[in-house]
Design a protein around this motif. Structure first.
Motif, mmCIF file in Angstrom:
data_model
loop_
_atom_site.group_PDB
_atom_site.id
_atom_site.type_symbol
_atom_site.label_atom_id
_atom_site.label_comp_id
_atom_site.label_asym_id
_atom_site.label_seq_id
_atom_site.Cartn_x
_atom_site.Cartn_y
_atom_site.Cartn_z
ATOM 1 N N VAL A 1 0.828 -1.214 0.000
ATOM 2 C CA VAL A 1 0.000 0.000 0.000
ATOM 3 C C VAL A 1 0.861 1.262 0.000
ATOM 4 N N HIS A 2 2.195 1.099 0.112
ATOM 5 C CA HIS A 2 3.058 2.269 0.246
ATOM 6 C C HIS A 2 2.916 3.230 -0.938
ATOM 7 N N ALA A 3 2.840 2.694 -2.154
ATOM 8 C CA ALA A 3 2.749 3.578 -3.323
ATOM 9 C C ALA A 3 1.463 4.393 -3.286
ATOM 10 N N GLU A 4 0.358 3.758 -2.961
ATOM 11 C CA GLU A 4 -0.912 4.486 -2.871
ATOM 12 C C GLU A 4 -0.882 5.514 -1.755
ATOM 13 N N ALA A 5 -0.238 5.147 -0.621
ATOM 14 C CA ALA A 5 -0.154 6.104 0.489
ATOM 15 C C ALA A 5 0.706 7.309 0.121
ATOM 16 N N ASP A 6 1.819 7.084 -0.582
ATOM 17 C CA ASP A 6 2.657 8.210 -0.994
ATOM 18 C C ASP A 6 1.915 9.115 -1.967
ATOM 19 N N ALA A 7 1.112 8.517 -2.848
ATOM 20 C CA ALA A 7 0.352 9.328 -3.800
ATOM 21 C C ALA A 7 -0.691 10.193 -3.101
ATOM 22 N N LYS A 8 -1.232 9.722 -2.001
ATOM 23 C CA LYS A 8 -2.248 10.494 -1.273
ATOM 24 C C LYS A 8 -1.634 11.331 -0.161
ATOM 25 N N GLY A 9 -0.310 11.237 0.030
ATOM 26 C CA GLY A 9 0.344 12.007 1.069
ATOM 27 C C GLY A 9 0.052 11.513 2.471
ATOM 28 N N VAL A 10 -0.153 10.214 2.618
ATOM 29 C CA VAL A 10 -0.455 9.616 3.921
ATOM 30 C C VAL A 10 0.791 8.927 4.441
ATOM 31 N N GLU A 11 1.154 9.199 5.677
ATOM 32 C CA GLU A 11 2.323 8.582 6.301
ATOM 33 C C GLU A 11 1.911 7.283 6.999
ATOM 34 N N ILE A 12 2.652 6.234 6.764
ATOM 35 C CA ILE A 12 2.421 4.944 7.433
ATOM 36 C C ILE A 12 3.537 4.726 8.443
ATOM 37 N N ARG A 13 3.153 4.492 9.682
ATOM 38 C CA ARG A 13 4.129 4.332 10.751
ATOM 39 C C ARG A 13 3.653 3.226 11.688
ATOM 40 N N GLY A 14 4.432 3.028 12.748
ATOM 41 C CA GLY A 14 4.036 2.020 13.730
ATOM 42 C C GLY A 14 5.131 1.008 13.982
ATOM 43 N N THR A 15 5.134 0.425 15.172
ATOM 44 C CA THR A 15 6.094 -0.597 15.573
ATOM 45 C C THR A 15 5.424 -1.958 15.498
ATOM 46 N N ARG A 16 6.055 -2.880 14.800
ATOM 47 C CA ARG A 16 5.488 -4.212 14.626
ATOM 48 C C ARG A 16 6.387 -5.245 15.307
ATOM 49 N N GLU A 17 5.924 -5.713 16.464
ATOM 50 C CA GLU A 17 6.657 -6.722 17.217
ATOM 51 C C GLU A 17 6.184 -8.117 16.825
ATOM 52 N N PRO A 18 7.031 -9.135 16.990
ATOM 53 C CA PRO A 18 6.629 -10.501 16.610
ATOM 54 C C PRO A 18 5.393 -10.967 17.377
ATOM 55 N N ALA A 19 4.467 -11.559 16.660
ATOM 56 C CA ALA A 19 3.237 -12.113 17.258
ATOM 57 C C ALA A 19 2.803 -13.280 16.372
ATOM 58 N N VAL A 20 3.163 -14.485 16.768
ATOM 59 C CA VAL A 20 2.941 -15.676 15.947
ATOM 60 C C VAL A 20 1.593 -16.301 16.298
ATOM 61 N N VAL A 21 0.804 -16.591 15.271
ATOM 62 C CA VAL A 21 -0.484 -17.264 15.437
ATOM 63 C C VAL A 21 -0.507 -18.476 14.505
ATOM 64 N N GLN A 22 -1.463 -19.355 14.750
ATOM 65 C CA GLN A 22 -1.673 -20.519 13.894
ATOM 66 C C GLN A 22 -2.805 -20.208 12.919
ATOM 67 N N GLY A 23 -2.522 -20.208 11.629
ATOM 68 C CA GLY A 23 -3.567 -19.884 10.671
ATOM 69 C C GLY A 23 -3.063 -19.973 9.248
ATOM 70 N N ASN A 24 -3.832 -19.372 8.354
ATOM 71 C CA ASN A 24 -3.524 -19.344 6.928
ATOM 72 C C ASN A 24 -2.876 -18.004 6.608
ATOM 73 N N GLY A 25 -1.642 -18.048 6.101
ATOM 74 C CA GLY A 25 -0.908 -16.814 5.864
ATOM 75 C C GLY A 25 -1.547 -15.914 4.830
ATOM 76 N N VAL A 26 -2.108 -16.503 3.772
ATOM 77 C CA VAL A 26 -2.719 -15.696 2.708
ATOM 78 C C VAL A 26 -3.939 -14.938 3.232
ATOM 79 N N LEU A 27 -4.782 -15.629 3.993
ATOM 80 C CA LEU A 27 -5.979 -14.972 4.519
ATOM 81 C C LEU A 27 -5.622 -13.931 5.578
#
Length: 415
Positions: free
Chosen positions: A282-308
């Motif tokens: 989504v970075h390209a769309e956000a740059d085109a709209k002038g929206v900043e994407i930020r945040g800290t992403r710490e590891p959080a492992v779950v059991q599931g389907n990666g694609v979904l």
């Protein structure tokens, strides 16, 4: 164009027949009520007989010990009276009144001792019988209720989308067997209904994707012609955008239908990695709209389907970018593991969202202050898909209006 997978086959017919013939004598049916009545009545009778026998033996022993003579007459040159239990009688030159009084006191004392021994031994016998009765009752109750445990385990397996499981309970024709057979019949109907739904989804996927793909190919061929008039090219671009929108709508509907079921095959998936991939897309769309994407992403492992799970993060981040303010907007994407749960939070600036309209955002084809599709921001299925996929993973999504405008989307999954 990728080959469409063949629709699932219909499940085999059950080998058991849930319809039972009515017994000729219904009152002879070994129901749970009759079995429990006989069981606990028999236990009460056996316990009463054992307790009565023990009390009888203890009473006989007390009578035997209470009938022992209090004194002995010893003959010799002179008659003497001796007693082992009444030392006062052994006194020489004891007056007759004192002798009778000592005999009476010894008799009362011996009676009290016998009654105390009888009471203490009866209490010990009662305690022992109570322990035996509780242990036997616990074992028998477990044996009687074991079919309920089997039904519960099957229901849990069915809750994991394993509709092929059946109880097939054997044993006496009682209420539990009737419940198990009814449950099996219900599972058979559910399996046929879900199989028919999956077959419909497969057929719809084929029938809807094929003409849309053909239309897209024809439009792209006409647009590739450099000699085509400008009006025809503009019309082709408009039709191509409409066709692309229809394809997105079909894909969203199919994913929504498929994600309503539980995920059977699960693998470890890190929400931080999934969220980072969604942010990169989504970075390209956000740059085109002038929206900043930020945040800290710490590891959080779950059991599931990666694609979904990636679709959850992608839909949330795309919505946060598209429904934002014109200048100075931002989107914050964070992941963390806390209290035994993996949490994905996507918050953004944007228009003010009334609290009473938050729940409507998760309904298909619903947007803020509009009920039908009609903008270039999507087809109105993003949050519906997010909620369905989250439920399929045993998770939960909650939306909360942010002070100053925008939303805070919080998705939690069990670790």
């Amino acid at each position: 164009m990728a080959a469409t997978p063949a629709p699932p086959q219909a499940p085999p017919k059950p080998t058991w027949d849930p319809r039972r013939q009515e017994a000729p004598f219904p009152w002879l049916r070994p129901t749970i009520r009759i079995r429990l009545t006989l069981l606990y009545g028999g236990m009460f009778l056996i316990a009463g007989i054992m307790l009565l026998s023990i009390i009888y033996l203890l009473a006989a022993q007390a009578l035997n010990s209470g009938n022992e003579p209090l004194f002995k007459i010893v003959g010799g040159k002179a008659i003497e009276v001796t007693s082992d239990s009444c030392p006062a009688i052994n006194t020489d030159n004891l007056p007759l009144s004192a002798f009778n009084e000592a005999i009476s006191e010894c008799t009362d004392h011996q009676r009290r001792v016998a009654l105390d021994n009888l009471l203490s031994r009866s209490l010990l016998a009662l305690l022992g019988l109570a322990v035996i009765a509780f242990a036997f009752g616990y074992a028998m109750a477990g044996r009687v209720l074991s079919p309920l445990g089997r039904i519960t385990r099957t229901a849990r397996q069915v809750a994991g989308s394993d509709l092929s499981r059946r109880i097939e309970l054997d044993g006496p024709d009682d209420e539990l067997k009737e419940l198990a057979d009814t449950f099996d019949d219900m599972l058979e109907r559910l399996q046929r209904a879900f199989t028919a739904q999956q077959r419909f989804v497969g057929n719809a996927s084929h029938e809807l994707r094929t003409p849309l793909a053909i239309n897209r190919t024809l439009l792209e061929v006409h647009l590739s012609d450099p000699n085509a008039p400008v009006e025809l090219q503009q019309l082709g671009k408009t039709l191509l955008a409409t066709n692309e929108r229809s394809e997105l709508l079909v894909e969203g509907l199919l994913l929504l239908a498929r994600s309503d079921n539980q995920i059977v095959e699960r693998k470890p998936v890190d929400l931080a990695e999934v969220a980072s991939q969604a942010v990169d897309q989504v970075h390209a769309e956000a740059d085109a709209k002038g929206v900043e994407i930020r945040g800290t992403r710490e590891p959080a492992v779950v059991q599931g389907n990666g694609v979904l799970l990636e679709r959850i993060a992608l839909n949330l981040v795309q919505n946060a970018v598209r429904y934002n303010i014109a200048e100075g907007g931002w989107v914050e994407v964070t992941t963390e593991a806390q209290h035994g749960q993996a949490v994905l939070v996507v918050s953004n600036t944007g228009p003010v969202v009334p609290a009473y309209e938050v729940d409507n955002l998760f309904e298909p084809f619903r947007r803020l202050r509009t009920e039908r599709t009609g903008s270039d921001k999507g087809v109105g299925l993003g949050l519906s898909i997010v909620r369905s996929v989250a439920r399929a993973h045993g998770g939960h999504i909650a939306a909360q209006p942010r002070e100053g405008g925008g939303l805070v989307m919080r998705v939690t999954f069990p670790v």
